[in-house]
Design a protein around this motif. Structure first.
Motif, PDB file in Angstrom:
ATOM      1  N   VAL A   1       0.836  -1.203   0.000  1.00 52.94           N
ATOM      2  CA  VAL A   1       0.000   0.000   0.000  1.00 52.94           C
ATOM      3  C   VAL A   1       0.869   1.252   0.000  1.00 52.94           C
ATOM      4  O   VAL A   1       0.615   2.210  -0.758  1.00 52.94           O
ATOM      5  CB  VAL A   1      -0.943  -0.009   1.226  1.00 52.94           C
ATOM      6  CG1 VAL A   1      -1.571   1.367   1.442  1.00 52.94           C
ATOM      7  CG2 VAL A   1      -2.028  -1.059   1.053  1.00 52.94           C
ATOM      8  N   TYR A   2       1.915   1.254   0.828  1.00 53.58           N
ATOM      9  CA  TYR A   2       2.841   2.391   0.879  1.00 53.58           C
ATOM     10  C   TYR A   2       3.482   2.625  -0.491  1.00 53.58           C
ATOM     11  O   TYR A   2       3.543   3.760  -0.986  1.00 53.58           O
ATOM     12  CB  TYR A   2       3.912   2.103   1.932  1.00 53.58           C
ATOM     13  CG  TYR A   2       4.945   3.198   2.097  1.00 53.58           C
ATOM     14  CD1 TYR A   2       4.733   4.245   2.985  1.00 53.58           C
ATOM     15  CD2 TYR A   2       6.135   3.181   1.377  1.00 53.58           C
ATOM     16  CE1 TYR A   2       5.678   5.254   3.154  1.00 53.58           C
ATOM     17  CE2 TYR A   2       7.086   4.183   1.536  1.00 53.58           C
ATOM     18  CZ  TYR A   2       6.850   5.205   2.420  1.00 53.58           C
ATOM     19  OH  TYR A   2       7.789   6.202   2.573  1.00 53.58           O
ATOM     20  N   ALA A   3       3.963   1.538  -1.133  1.00 50.10           N
ATOM     21  CA  ALA A   3       4.641   1.664  -2.424  1.00 50.10           C
ATOM     22  C   ALA A   3       3.678   2.083  -3.528  1.00 50.10           C
ATOM     23  O   ALA A   3       4.044   2.859  -4.422  1.00 50.10           O
ATOM     24  CB  ALA A   3       5.316   0.340  -2.788  1.00 50.10           C
ATOM     25  N   ILE A   4       2.448   1.583  -3.486  1.00 51.21           N
ATOM     26  CA  ILE A   4       1.451   1.962  -4.497  1.00 51.21           C
ATOM     27  C   ILE A   4       1.180   3.454  -4.435  1.00 51.21           C
ATOM     28  O   ILE A   4       1.119   4.138  -5.473  1.00 51.21           O
ATOM     29  CB  ILE A   4       0.146   1.163  -4.285  1.00 51.21           C
ATOM     30  CG1 ILE A   4       0.345  -0.302  -4.704  1.00 51.21           C
ATOM     31  CG2 ILE A   4      -1.004   1.780  -5.084  1.00 51.21           C
ATOM     32  CD1 ILE A   4      -0.805  -1.209  -4.310  1.00 51.21           C
ATOM     33  N   MET A   5       1.014   3.975  -3.234  1.00 49.75           N
ATOM     34  CA  MET A   5       0.739   5.404  -3.098  1.00 49.75           C
ATOM     35  C   MET A   5       1.929   6.235  -3.581  1.00 49.75           C
ATOM     36  O   MET A   5       1.757   7.266  -4.249  1.00 49.75           O
ATOM     37  CB  MET A   5       0.417   5.740  -1.644  1.00 49.75           C
ATOM     38  CG  MET A   5      -0.784   4.986  -1.082  1.00 49.75           C
ATOM     39  SD  MET A   5      -2.283   5.152  -2.094  1.00 49.75           S
ATOM     40  CE  MET A   5      -2.794   6.805  -1.665  1.00 49.75           C
TER      41      MET A   5
ATOM     42  N   SER B   1      10.217   4.141 -12.549  1.00 49.40           N
ATOM     43  CA  SER B   1       8.894   3.515 -12.562  1.00 49.40           C
ATOM     44  C   SER B   1       8.994   2.011 -12.364  1.00 49.40           C
ATOM     45  O   SER B   1       8.201   1.405 -11.634  1.00 49.40           O
ATOM     46  CB  SER B   1       8.175   3.826 -13.881  1.00 49.40           C
ATOM     47  OG  SER B   1       7.892   5.198 -14.006  1.00 49.40           O
ATOM     48  N   LEU B   2       9.990   1.391 -13.022  1.00 45.24           N
ATOM     49  CA  LEU B   2      10.189  -0.046 -12.859  1.00 45.24           C
ATOM     50  C   LEU B   2      10.549  -0.387 -11.414  1.00 45.24           C
ATOM     51  O   LEU B   2      10.083  -1.384 -10.861  1.00 45.24           O
ATOM     52  CB  LEU B   2      11.285  -0.535 -13.805  1.00 45.24           C
ATOM     53  CG  LEU B   2      10.935  -0.535 -15.293  1.00 45.24           C
ATOM     54  CD1 LEU B   2      12.168  -0.860 -16.135  1.00 45.24           C
ATOM     55  CD2 LEU B   2       9.826  -1.538 -15.587  1.00 45.24           C
ATOM     56  N   THR B   3      11.381   0.449 -10.809  1.00 44.04           N
ATOM     57  CA  THR B   3      11.744   0.234  -9.407  1.00 44.04           C
ATOM     58  C   THR B   3      10.511   0.322  -8.515  1.00 44.04           C
ATOM     59  O   THR B   3      10.342  -0.479  -7.586  1.00 44.04           O
ATOM     60  CB  THR B   3      12.771   1.283  -8.951  1.00 44.04           C
ATOM     61  OG1 THR B   3      13.901   1.241  -9.816  1.00 44.04           O
ATOM     62  CG2 THR B   3      13.230   1.018  -7.533  1.00 44.04           C
ATOM     63  N   SER B   4       9.641   1.276  -8.803  1.00 40.91           N
ATOM     64  CA  SER B   4       8.426   1.434  -8.009  1.00 40.91           C
ATOM     65  C   SER B   4       7.521   0.214  -8.129  1.00 40.91           C
ATOM     66  O   SER B   4       6.902  -0.209  -7.145  1.00 40.91           O
ATOM     67  CB  SER B   4       7.667   2.695  -8.452  1.00 40.91           C
ATOM     68  OG  SER B   4       8.443   3.850  -8.264  1.00 40.91           O
ATOM     69  N   ILE B   5       7.457  -0.359  -9.321  1.00 38.22           N
ATOM     70  CA  ILE B   5       6.621  -1.548  -9.514  1.00 38.22           C
ATOM     71  C   ILE B   5       7.150  -2.712  -8.687  1.00 38.22           C
ATOM     72  O   ILE B   5       6.389  -3.457  -8.059  1.00 38.22           O
ATOM     73  CB  ILE B   5       6.558  -1.917 -11.012  1.00 38.22           C
ATOM     74  CG1 ILE B   5       5.779  -0.837 -11.781  1.00 38.22           C
ATOM     75  CG2 ILE B   5       5.890  -3.280 -11.209  1.00 38.22           C
ATOM     76  CD1 ILE B   5       5.820  -1.011 -13.278  1.00 38.22           C
TER      77      ILE B   5
ATOM     78  N   PHE C   1      17.970  -5.312 -14.184  1.00 34.37           N
ATOM     79  CA  PHE C   1      17.705  -4.361 -13.108  1.00 34.37           C
ATOM     80  C   PHE C   1      16.434  -4.726 -12.340  1.00 34.37           C
ATOM     81  O   PHE C   1      16.398  -4.662 -11.108  1.00 34.37           O
ATOM     82  CB  PHE C   1      17.586  -2.957 -13.701  1.00 34.37           C
ATOM     83  CG  PHE C   1      17.427  -1.869 -12.685  1.00 34.37           C
ATOM     84  CD1 PHE C   1      18.521  -1.349 -12.025  1.00 34.37           C
ATOM     85  CD2 PHE C   1      16.177  -1.367 -12.376  1.00 34.37           C
ATOM     86  CE1 PHE C   1      18.376  -0.340 -11.075  1.00 34.37           C
ATOM     87  CE2 PHE C   1      16.017  -0.367 -11.438  1.00 34.37           C
ATOM     88  CZ  PHE C   1      17.129   0.146 -10.786  1.00 34.37           C
ATOM     89  N   VAL C   2      15.379  -5.112 -13.066  1.00 34.91           N
ATOM     90  CA  VAL C   2      14.107  -5.452 -12.427  1.00 34.91           C
ATOM     91  C   VAL C   2      14.255  -6.688 -11.545  1.00 34.91           C
ATOM     92  O   VAL C   2      13.761  -6.730 -10.417  1.00 34.91           O
ATOM     93  CB  VAL C   2      13.008  -5.660 -13.487  1.00 34.91           C
ATOM     94  CG1 VAL C   2      11.787  -6.337 -12.879  1.00 34.91           C
ATOM     95  CG2 VAL C   2      12.602  -4.327 -14.094  1.00 34.91           C
ATOM     96  N   LEU C   3      14.945  -7.714 -12.047  1.00 36.87           N
ATOM     97  CA  LEU C   3      15.149  -8.926 -11.258  1.00 36.87           C
ATOM     98  C   LEU C   3      15.925  -8.617  -9.979  1.00 36.87           C
ATOM     99  O   LEU C   3      15.577  -9.081  -8.890  1.00 36.87           O
ATOM    100  CB  LEU C   3      15.892  -9.976 -12.081  1.00 36.87           C
ATOM    101  CG  LEU C   3      15.099 -10.630 -13.217  1.00 36.87           C
ATOM    102  CD1 LEU C   3      16.011 -11.511 -14.067  1.00 36.87           C
ATOM    103  CD2 LEU C   3      13.946 -11.463 -12.662  1.00 36.87           C
ATOM    104  N   LYS C   4      16.991  -7.832 -10.119  1.00 40.38           N
ATOM    105  CA  LYS C   4      17.802  -7.477  -8.952  1.00 40.38           C
ATOM    106  C   LYS C   4      17.002  -6.614  -7.969  1.00 40.38           C
ATOM    107  O   LYS C   4      17.046  -6.825  -6.758  1.00 40.38           O
ATOM    108  CB  LYS C   4      19.062  -6.728  -9.389  1.00 40.38           C
ATOM    109  CG  LYS C   4      20.104  -7.606 -10.077  1.00 40.38           C
ATOM    110  CD  LYS C   4      21.347  -6.812 -10.453  1.00 40.38           C
ATOM    111  CE  LYS C   4      22.018  -6.218  -9.250  1.00 40.38           C
ATOM    112  NZ  LYS C   4      22.443  -7.230  -8.260  1.00 40.38           N
ATOM    113  N   SER C   5      16.275  -5.653  -8.492  1.00 42.79           N
ATOM    114  CA  SER C   5      15.493  -4.760  -7.643  1.00 42.79           C
ATOM    115  C   SER C   5      14.392  -5.530  -6.911  1.00 42.79           C
ATOM    116  O   SER C   5      14.145  -5.297  -5.724  1.00 42.79           O
ATOM    117  CB  SER C   5      14.887  -3.635  -8.490  1.00 42.79           C
ATOM    118  OG  SER C   5      14.104  -2.767  -7.695  1.00 42.79           O
TER     119      SER C   5
END
Length: 431
Positions: A67-71, A359-363, A236-240
Motif C-alpha cells: 500500500v505504501y509503495a502503491i501510493m 517507474s520499474l523500481t516502483s513496480i 535491473f528489475v530482477l535485482k530490484s
C-alpha cells in the motif's frame, strides 16, 4: 517567507538537511513496524498462537508495504507536477507537515485498519522525495549538478544507517516511541523549512499541470529505443525485485529464526548502511575502472546471489554480520549498470529513461512485499507448509539474482564487440 532565490547561498545545505531528516524518519520505523503489527495481532485472543501470529504478521506487513509503495508510485508524478506548477517550497512543506501528523497517527494506532490508512498517507507524503530531487536540479548548474546529486546519495546512506539503528534502540524502550520521534523530526523539518527554505522555481519557469505527465508508466516505452538499456532493464528489475524482497522480509525473518529484538535488527541494518557507504564511496570507481562495468555487473550480481542464499541458510547468529560484509560488494552492480545506461542514452532522453527505470523500481517495490512477505514467508512459517522454511523468500531472492547474472552474461557475450564506456562516463554520484 515566499521569496524565490535560485542562487541563495546555503540553499543546497537547507534541502540536504531536509532530505536527511526525512530519510531518518523513514529509517527509524523499519525495525519496529513488523513488531507493532504482531502486537496489534496479539491483542486479538483468536490469534494467540505464536506461529499463527508470525504467519499473519508476514501477510499484513506485506500488504502494508505494498500500500505504501502503491501510493508512492502514483503520487510521485502528481506531486512533481504540482511542484512544477506551484513551486517546490509549498509541496515540500505540505508533505513534511502531513508526514509529521501521520507518524503520530501510526504511533497511536489502536488497530491494523488505522495502520493501513496511516501508511497509505505516509506513501503519499513520502512521494515528496521526487520534489526534493527537482529542488536540487533547480539550484544546480553544469559545474555542481553531479556533486549535488552525489550529496543526495550520501544523505540517503547516512539516513538509512542512523535511522534503523536509532529506531532499534528506541524500539527496545517502546515499540511506539520511534514513530513519535519520527513525527518530531518531520515537524521540526517543517518548521525549519518554513523559516529557512527559499523557493527554487521562479514563477516565470513554472508550467501547467498536464495529465500525461502524471502517468507513472508513460516513460517505460522509451526503453525500446535502446536495445542494450532495455535488456539491462530486465537485469535491473530482477535485482530490484530481490532486493526489495530482502528489505521487506528481513525483520520478520530474523525475529522468527533468531529471535532478534528490534534493537538487534536496528544494529544489523545500521551495519548494512555502513557497508553500503564504504562500497559506494570507496570501491565503485576503482573497481569499475579496473574491471569495467560489464564484468563488475556479472560478478557483483553473483555475489548478491551467494549472499542471499547465505542469509536463507544461516543457522547461527554470528554468520549474519559476515554475510553482510561479503554481500555489500553486490552493491557494485547498480552503479555499473548506471554507467552503461548513461553512456548509451543521448542527453535529450536521459530524463525519460531515468524516469522509466524509476517507474520499474516502483513496480518492484509494490510487488515485493506481497510476494516475499504475504505469500512466501507467511506460507512457509504457517502450519500448512510442507516443511518450516522461513528462509524461503531469501532463497528465491538468490535464484532471482542468479537469473539476473546469467541474463547479463548472455547480453554481454552477444555484444562483446561493442566498446565498453570509458571511466569518464561513470556518474559522479556513483563514484
Amino acid at each position: 517567507m515566499q521569496n524565490t532565490s535560485r542562487h541563495r547561498p546555503g540553499a543546497i545545505v537547507f534541502i540536504l538537511l531536509l532530505l536527511l531528516i526525512d530519510i531518518l524518519g523513514i529509517g527509524l520505523i523499519i525495525p519496529v513496524l513488523p513488531e507493532l503489527v504482531k502486537e496489534l495481532l496479539d491483542a486479538d485472543p483468536d490469534n494467540a498462537s505464536a506461529e499463527k501470529i508470525s504467519s499473519l504478521a508476514g501477510r499484513y506487513v506485506g500488504w502494508i508495504g505494498a500500500v505504501y509503495a502503491i501510493m508512492q508510485f502514483f503520487f510521485s508524478p502528481i506531486l512533481g507536477g504540482l511542484s512544477d506548477r506551484f513551486g517546490r517550497r509549498p509541496v515540500l512543506l505540505l508533505s513534511m507537515l502531513g508526514l509529521g501528523i501521520d507518524f503520530i497517527v501510526v504511533g497511536l494506532a489502536p488497530s491494523l485498519s488505522w495502520l493501513f490508512v496511516a501508511r497509505a498517507i505516509s506513501g503519499v507524503m513520502g512521494a515528496s522525495l521526487t520534489t526534493g530531487n527537482a529542488y536540487i536540479a533547480d539550484i544546480s548548474d553544469e559545474e555542481n549538478r553531479a556533486r549535488n546529486f552525489g550529496l543526495v546519495g550520501v544523505m540517503f546512506g547516512i539516513g538509512f544507517t542512523l535511522g534503523p539503528t536509532i529506531g532499534g534502540l528506541l524500539g527496545a524502550i517502546s515499540l511506539r516511541l520511534p514513530f513519535f520521534v519520527a513525527a518530531g523530526l518531520a515537524l521540526a523539518n517543517f518548521t525549519y523549512g518554513y523559516f529557512r527554505l527559499p523557493e527554487s522555481l521562479p514563477p516565470e519557469k513554472r508550467s501547467k499541470v498536464e495529465l500525461w505527465k502524471l502517468n507513472p508508466v508513460a516513460s517505460i516505452g522509451s526503453l525500446g529505443a535502446y536495445p542494450l538499456v532495455a535488456a539491462l532493464a530486465v537485469v535491473f528489475v530482477l535485482k530490484s525485485f530481490a532486493q526489495r524482497g530482502l528489505e521487506n522480509v528481513w525483520v520478520l525473518y530474523t525475529a522468527y529464526k533468531f529471535e532478534w529484538s528490534s534493537l538487534a535488527n536496528g544494529l544489523a541494518l545500521g551495519m548494512v548502511g555502513i557497508m553500503a557507504i564504504v562500497v559506494q564511496g570507496g570501491l565503485v570507481k576503482p573497481v569499475i575502472k579496473r574491471f569495467g562495468p560489464r564484468k563488475t555487473i556479472v560478478a557483483a550480481t553473483l555475489i548478491s546471489a551467494t549472499a542471499f542464499a547465505g542469509y536463507g541458510l544461516a543457522n547461527q547468529t554470528w554468520m549474519i554480520p559476515w554475510i553482510i560484509v561479503f554481500g555489500s560488494l553486490g552493491g557494485l552492480a547498480g552503479p555499473a549498470i548506471q554507467s552503461l545506461v548513461t553512456s548509451t542514452v543521448d542527453e535529450s532522453n536521459q530524463g525519460r529513461v531515468q524516469g522509466a527505470i524509476t517507474s520499474l523500481t516502483s513496480i518492484t517495490a509494490i510487488a515485493a512485499p506481497l510476494f516475499f512477505n504475504s505469500f512466501l514467508f507467511s506460507f512457509f512459517v504457517s502450519e500448512d507448509a510442507p516443511i518450516p522454511l522461513p528462509g524461503a523468500p531469501l532463497l528465491v531472492g538468490s535464484l532471482l539474482q542468479l537469473m539476473a547474472a546469467v541474463i547479463a552474461f548472455v547480453i554481454f557475450l552477444k555484444r562483446r564487440d561493442r566498446p565498453t564506456p570509458a571511466m569518464n562516463d561513470l556518474p559522479e554520484s556513483a563514484s
